[in-house]
Design an enzyme around this catalytic site. Structure first.
Site, PDB file in Angstrom:
ATOM      1  CE1 TYR A 141     -12.628  -8.784  -3.403  1.00 12.47           C
ATOM      2  CE2 TYR A 141     -11.234  -7.319  -4.692  1.00 12.47           C
ATOM      3  CZ  TYR A 141     -11.869  -8.528  -4.540  1.00 12.47           C
ATOM      4  OH  TYR A 141     -11.760  -9.488  -5.511  1.00 12.47           O
ATOM      5  CE  LYS A 167     -15.361  -7.622  -6.075  1.00 14.14           C
ATOM      6  NZ  LYS A 167     -14.426  -7.023  -7.022  1.00 14.14           N
TER       7      LYS A 167
END
Length: 303
Positions: A141, A167
Site C-alpha cells: 500500500y 495499492k
C-alpha cells in the site's frame, strides 16, 4: 490459494474493508463482527480486507488482531477470500503476517510502516522482509511514508514472487502512470484513495479498474451499482451517484482528520449494523453530522 490465484481475483471486481466491531466499552465484539461479514459477503465483493485501515488495524492489540483475522477467515471460508492488514515496524509486521498466514488468510495488505520517514531503499528492504516471511500473496500500500517508485517496485517484483499487488493511496498520477507502464501485468493494481469512488473513472483510464470501497460497509447495493456503472462506462449513472451521494458525503468526511473511518462506522450504525465507537485517537461524528449522513443514506433506498 497461491499468490497468482489471488492476483487474478484482485484484478477485477469491487474490494472492501469491513469495519472492526467494538462494544460500547471499546472491546472487540466478535458476534457483531460475524453478523457484519455474513451480511456483506453475499453482495459480490471479490475480496474483503480484515483489519485494514478502515478496520482500525492501527488500534488493535496483537491478541485482538488474531481474533479479528480468525473470525473473518472462519466466517467467510466458503464465500469470499479474506486478506489481512499488516503493518508497523518490520519485525512487528512479520509477526502479524505470519499470524495471518497461520490463521488462513489468503493474502496480506502491507500498510505503511510507522511515523519516521525512511529512504526508498529502507522501505523496499522492509517490504522485502515481510514478503519473504510468508508464502501467501502480498499487496503493498503506497501511502503516507511508504512512497515506493517504479524502479524500486520492479526490483521488489523480481526478488519477491509473492508480491502480487500494488495499492495506490497517494493520488500521484505521474507516479501511478510510471508504475503501471513499467510493471505491466506483473501486479494487480488497486485504487486506494479515501472514498475511492470519486477517483474511480480516472483510475480506470490509467489502467487501474479495481478499487476498494469503504461505503460498501453501509450501502453495499449502491457501492456495487456504482462499480458496475464504472465498469460499463455508464457516465450518467456515475455522475448521478457522485452528485447525489458522494459529494455531500465528502463534505461531511472532510470536516475532521480521521473521519474517513468515523463516517463509515456511523453509516453502519445508521443502517442497523452498529459497529460501536471508533477508538482514540479517532473521534466519532458529531450529532448534526450523523443526522446529515442519515439523510444521505435514506435517499439511497433499500440496500
Amino acid at each position: 490459494m497461491n499468490p497468482q490465484e489471488l492476483k487474478s481475483i484482485l484484478s477485477s471486481g469491487l474490494l472492501s474493508f469491513p469495519v472492526t466491531d467494538f462494544t460500547a466499552q471499546g472491546d472487540f465484539n466478535r458476534d457483531s463482527y460475524i453478523k457484519r461479514l455474513e451480511w456483506l459477503a453475499p453482495y459480490g465483493a471479490s475480496a474483503l480486507f480484515a483489519a485494514g485501515g478502515t478496520g482500525e488495524f492501527f488500534s488493535l492489540a496483537a491478541s485482538e488482531y488474531s481474533q479479528v483475522i480468525k473470525t473473518a477467515v472462519d466466517t467467510c471460508a466458503t464465500s469470499v477470500p479474506i486478506l489481512a492488514g499488516v503493518g508497523g515496524a518490520t519485525r512487528q509486521a512479520i509477526e502479524y503476517a505470519q499470524e495471518a498466514e497461520r490463521l488462513g488468510a489468503k493474502g496480506l495488505l502491507l500498510l505503511p510502516h510507522y511515523l519516521t520517514e525512511a529512504s526508498q531503499d529502507g522501505v523496499a528492504a522492509h517490504v522485502e522482509a515481510v514478503c519473504k516471511s510468508v508464502k501467501i500473496g502480498v499487496v503493498v500500500y503506497n501511502r503516507n511514508v511508504c512512497r515506493l517508485n517504479a524502479v524500486q517496485l520492479e526490483q521488489l517484483a523480481e526478488r519477491c514472487p509473492n508480491l502480487i499487488g500494488y495499492k495506490d493511496g497517494l493520488g500521484d498520477i505521474e507516479l501511478m502512470v510510471s508504475i503501471r507502464r513499467r510493471l505491466g501485468d506483473r501486479f494487480s493494481y488497486l485504487g486506494g484513495l479515501p472514498t475511492a469512488e470519486v477517483y474511480a473513472a480516472a483510475y480506470k483510464a490509467l489502467g487501474v479498474p479495481v478499487y476498494s470501497s469503504a461505503v460498501f460497509n453501509f450501502i453495499p447495493k449502491t457501492a456495487m451499482d456504482f462499480y458496475n456503472a464504472i465498469a460499463r462506462d455508464d457516465h450518467a449513472t456515475v455522475g448521478k451517484i457522485i452528485d447525489d451521494f458522494f459529494l455531500p458525503y465528502l463534505d461531511i468526511r472532510n470536516r475532521k482528520a480521521g473521519y474517513a473511518v468515523s463516517i463509515v462506522k456511523a453509516g453502519a450504525k445508521i443502517v442497523g449494523y452498529d459497529a460501536g465507537p471508533v477508538r482514540t485517537p479517532l473521534t466519532d461524528l458529531l450529532p448534526d453530522e450523523y443526522e446529515a449522513l442519515a439523510a444521505l443514506i435514506d435517499k439511497q433506498g433499500k440496500q
